[in-house]
Design a protein around this motif. Structure first.
Motif: not given
Length: 218
Positions: A48-54
């Motif tokens: 989670k959070g800014e820049g997290s993988l998807c």
């Protein structure tokens, strides 16, 4: 597979490490391997959070971390995402109050471990009835990892829930310097992110936390 016993769950909660790619100063795989050598007892994948993988990238990292946990007999928990947990054949999931209903999650995951974050007696009773295997209780101390507005509770809620019959792990702002306070309040273990994931020496940080936990449980 049968449901995990409360006694076994309590032993697994001692040093509960939570991390994803955004939390680690090094490669998450390297961090997890070092944390396991230091003595963590359970791991939660929280991407989670800014820049997290998807999507595929999140799944790819999850598979690598899952493999490491399996090789080292460390339970692998996935935060929030039930579908991802099932895809990775995780040992369990952890959900918050803003996520899917705990009873519905229990039906989806069968006998896998179900952890639920609770903040008051009403939430705890509902989670218990839904079949939660453990409560995540907090935030015990101020934390920058989560961006919600939950008030810091100190150890008060842990003290209220310690005789509830459900294993408890303290959450929020915990480190080796304050872990004993959480344990003496009645928790079965502590969960940490940055205290391990951002340590210069991950193995040493995990080992120090485990030593504190073993010393703090009366």
């Amino acid at each position: 597979m049968s449901r995990i016993s409360p006694e076994k769950m309590r032993s697994l909660l001692k040093v509960y490490f939570i991390a994803g790619s955004t939390n680690c100063l090094q490669d998450p795989v390297t961090v997890l391997e070092a944390a396991i050598r230091g003595g963590i007892t359970i791991f939660q994948y929280r991407e989670k959070g800014e820049g997290s993988l998807c999507d595929l990238e999140e799944q790819k990292l999850g598979k690598r971390l899952r493999k490491i946990c399996k090789e080292n007999d460390i339970p692998f928990i996935v935060n929030d995402d039930i579908e991802l947990a099932l895809e990775l054949d995780a040992d369990g999931v952890h959900i918050g109050q803003e996520d899917e209903d705990a009873a519905q999650v229990r039906r989806k995951i069968g006998d896998r471990i179900l952890g639920v974050s609770v903040h008051n007696l009403e939430e705890a009773e509902k989670a218990k009835q839904a079949g939660a295997d453990y409560f995540g209780v907090g935030p015990v101390f101020p934390t920058a990892t989560k961006t919600d507005t939950r008030a810091v509770q100190g150890a008060a809620m842990i003290e209220e829930l310690k005789d509830f019959g459900v294993p408890i792990v303290g959450i929020g702002g915990i480190n080796a310097d304050n872990a004993e306070l959480v344990m003496t309040a009645g928790a079965d273990g502590v969960s940490v992110i940055t205290a391990i994931s951002q340590a210069e020496d991950v193995k040493e940080a995990a080992a120090r936390l485990r030593d504190k936990i073993q010393g703090g449980k009366i």
